[in-house]
Write a protein that holds these residues in place. Structure first.
Motif, PDB file in Angstrom:
ATOM      1  N   LEU A 141      95.363  25.559   4.275  1.00 19.92           N
ATOM      2  CA  LEU A 141      94.735  25.024   5.485  1.00 19.92           C
ATOM      3  C   LEU A 141      93.507  25.839   5.881  1.00 19.92           C
ATOM      4  CD1 LEU A 141      97.723  23.877   7.712  1.00 19.92           C
ATOM      5  CD2 LEU A 141      96.487  22.648   5.916  1.00 19.92           C
ATOM      6  N   ASP A 142      93.517  27.134   5.603  1.00 20.31           N
ATOM      7  CA  ASP A 142      92.334  27.962   5.871  1.00 20.31           C
ATOM      8  C   ASP A 142      91.174  27.538   4.976  1.00 20.31           C
ATOM      9  OD1 ASP A 142      93.745  29.378   7.766  1.00 20.31           O
ATOM     10  OD2 ASP A 142      94.174  31.088   6.448  1.00 20.31           O
ATOM     11  N   GLU A 143      91.479  27.224   3.718  1.00 24.31           N
ATOM     12  CA  GLU A 143      90.435  26.795   2.789  1.00 24.31           C
ATOM     13  C   GLU A 143      89.857  25.434   3.186  1.00 24.31           C
ATOM     14  OE1 GLU A 143      89.046  28.519   0.223  1.00 24.31           O
ATOM     15  OE2 GLU A 143      90.224  30.178   1.038  1.00 24.31           O
ATOM     16  N   ILE A 144      90.726  24.518   3.626  1.00 21.90           N
ATOM     17  CA  ILE A 144      90.244  23.209   4.070  1.00 21.90           C
ATOM     18  C   ILE A 144      89.382  23.367   5.319  1.00 21.90           C
ATOM     19  CG2 ILE A 144      90.913  20.944   4.946  1.00 21.90           C
ATOM     20  CD1 ILE A 144      91.427  21.302   1.953  1.00 21.90           C
ATOM     21  N   ARG A 145      89.834  24.202   6.263  1.00 23.38           N
ATOM     22  CA  ARG A 145      89.045  24.439   7.485  1.00 23.38           C
ATOM     23  C   ARG A 145      87.670  25.010   7.134  1.00 23.38           C
ATOM     24  NH1 ARG A 145      92.242  27.593   9.775  1.00 23.38           N
ATOM     25  NH2 ARG A 145      93.213  26.231  11.319  1.00 23.38           N
ATOM     26  N   THR A 161      91.231  19.329  14.071  1.00 24.72           N
ATOM     27  CA  THR A 161      92.485  18.723  14.543  1.00 24.72           C
ATOM     28  C   THR A 161      92.910  17.575  13.640  1.00 24.72           C
ATOM     29  OG1 THR A 161      91.965  19.307  16.837  1.00 24.72           O
ATOM     30  CG2 THR A 161      93.603  17.572  16.500  1.00 24.72           C
ATOM     31  N   LEU A 162      91.970  16.694  13.316  1.00 27.38           N
ATOM     32  CA  LEU A 162      92.278  15.508  12.509  1.00 27.38           C
ATOM     33  C   LEU A 162      92.851  15.881  11.148  1.00 27.38           C
ATOM     34  CD1 LEU A 162      91.983  12.383  12.107  1.00 27.38           C
ATOM     35  CD2 LEU A 162      89.734  12.865  11.146  1.00 27.38           C
ATOM     36  N   PHE A 163      92.141  16.728  10.417  1.00 30.82           N
ATOM     37  CA  PHE A 163      92.555  17.031   9.045  1.00 30.82           C
ATOM     38  C   PHE A 163      93.689  18.036   8.969  1.00 30.82           C
ATOM     39  CE2 PHE A 163      88.348  15.205   8.101  1.00 30.82           C
ATOM     40  CZ  PHE A 163      88.680  14.384   7.047  1.00 30.82           C
ATOM     41  N   LEU A 164      93.621  19.088   9.767  1.00 33.85           N
ATOM     42  CA  LEU A 164      94.618  20.151   9.621  1.00 33.85           C
ATOM     43  C   LEU A 164      95.995  19.719  10.097  1.00 33.85           C
ATOM     44  CD1 LEU A 164      92.435  23.249  10.510  1.00 33.85           C
ATOM     45  CD2 LEU A 164      92.874  22.200   8.292  1.00 33.85           C
ATOM     46  N   ARG A 165      96.064  18.891  11.132  1.00 36.19           N
ATOM     47  CA  ARG A 165      97.372  18.368  11.532  1.00 36.19           C
ATOM     48  C   ARG A 165      97.927  17.433  10.467  1.00 36.19           C
ATOM     49  NH1 ARG A 165      97.262  16.980  18.048  1.00 36.19           N
ATOM     50  NH2 ARG A 165      97.008  19.148  18.771  1.00 36.19           N
ATOM     51  N   ALA A 166      97.060  16.612   9.908  1.00 39.43           N
ATOM     52  CA  ALA A 166      97.517  15.674   8.883  1.00 39.43           C
ATOM     53  C   ALA A 166      97.956  16.395   7.608  1.00 39.43           C
ATOM     54  CB  ALA A 166      96.408  14.676   8.552  1.00 39.43           C
ATOM     55  N   LEU A 167      97.358  17.538   7.333  1.00 43.96           N
ATOM     56  CA  LEU A 167      97.628  18.240   6.067  1.00 43.96           C
ATOM     57  C   LEU A 167      98.666  19.343   6.199  1.00 43.96           C
ATOM     58  CD1 LEU A 167      93.943  18.540   4.779  1.00 43.96           C
ATOM     59  CD2 LEU A 167      95.716  16.951   3.986  1.00 43.96           C
TER      60      LEU A 167
END
Length: 211
Positions: free
Chosen positions: A92-96, A202-208
Motif C-alpha cells: 500500500l505504501d508503494e501504491i500511495r 482513500t479510493l485506491f488504498l481502501r479498495a486495495l
C-alpha cells in the motif's frame, strides 16, 4: 594499423548545442501540446524557441524529427514512476507513492501528459512499437509484482493491469482535462491536485487493503 578519424557526426555536442536543442524541445512541447502535431509548424516552434527557422533546422531536419524527440523524452518520463514501484516495499505504501508521483507529473508537466494523450488518440503512429514493447514489458513486470503481493495476502485481489489503467486514468485526468477541472472546482491547479491526492489515496488504498 592506423585508427580512422572520428566521424564528425558523432562528435560530442558543445554546451551551446545542447542548450539550443533543449530550447527547441521545450518550445516544441509547448506548441505540440497546444496545437497537436498537424496544427503545429516549424515556423511556430522556431518562434516559440526565439530562433530563426534555418537555425532550428540545423539541429532537427523536420517537424517529424522534433516531434519524435519530444515524444521519446515524454514516454521515458511517463514510465519512470512505474519503474520505481519496489517489489521489496510495503504494497500500500508503494501504491500511495505511485499515485503521488503520477499526480506530481500532472502538476509539474501537464503539457507532456496532453502530448502523450494526443498521440495515443491519433492511434500512436510514432510510438506503437514502444507501447507494444517497452510499455507492455514494464506493465507485465509490475503486474507480476502486484500478483505476488496478492498471493501473499498483502493486497486485495484485483486484476493488476486494470488497476494500473485506473491509476493512469484518474491521475492523468488532472493534466489532460486541466481546464475542465479548474472550471468545475473554481480552484487553481495546486488546490485541485491537493484535493485529488487525498481523494485518490482513500479510493485506491481502501479498495486495495487486504481483506
Amino acid at each position: 594499423m592506423t585508427e580512422s578519424a572520428p566521424d564528425p557526426a558523432v562528435r560530442a555536442k558543445t554546451r551551446i548545442q545542447r542548450e539550443n536543442e533543449e530550447k527547441i524541445l521545450e518550445a516544441a512541447l509547448e506548441v505540440f501540446s497546444a496545437e497537436g502535431f498537424r496544427g503545429s509548424t516549424i515556423d511556430r516552434i522556431a518562434q516559440e524557441a526565439g530562433m530563426s527557422k534555418p537555425n532550428l533546422l540545423y539541429y532537427f531536419r523536420s517537424k517529424e524529427e522534433i516531434y519524435r524527440a519530444v515524444l521519446d523524452a515524454t514516454l521515458d518520463g511517463w514510465l519512470d514512476p512505474l519503474r520505481r514501484i519496489d517489489p521489496a516495499g510495503e504494497p500500500l505504501d508503494e501504491i500511495r507513492a505511485y499515485l503521488r508521483r503520477k499526480l506530481e507529473m500532472s502538476r509539474e508537466n501537464p503539457r507532456a501528459s496532453r502530448l502523450f494523450a494526443n498521440e495515443v488518440i491519433r492511434g500512436a503512429p510514432l510510438i506503437m512499437e514502444e507501447l507494444t514493447g517497452t510499455l507492455r514489458e514494464l506493465v507485465e513486470e509490475k503486474a507480476a509484482v502486484l500478483e505476488g503481493w496478492i498471493a501473499e495476502g498483502r493486497m486485495a485481489p484485483v486484476e493488476p493491469r486494470h488497476l494500473l489503467f485506473a491509476i493512469w486514468a484518474t491521475t492523468q485526468h488532472y493534466a489532460d482535462f486541466q481546464v475542465q477541472v479548474q472550471a468545475v472546482l473554481s480552484a487553481d491547479e495546486g488546490a485541485a491536485i491537493d484535493g485529488a491526492q487525498a481523494f485518490l489515496d482513500t479510493l485506491f488504498l481502501r479498495a486495495l487493503a487486504p481483506r
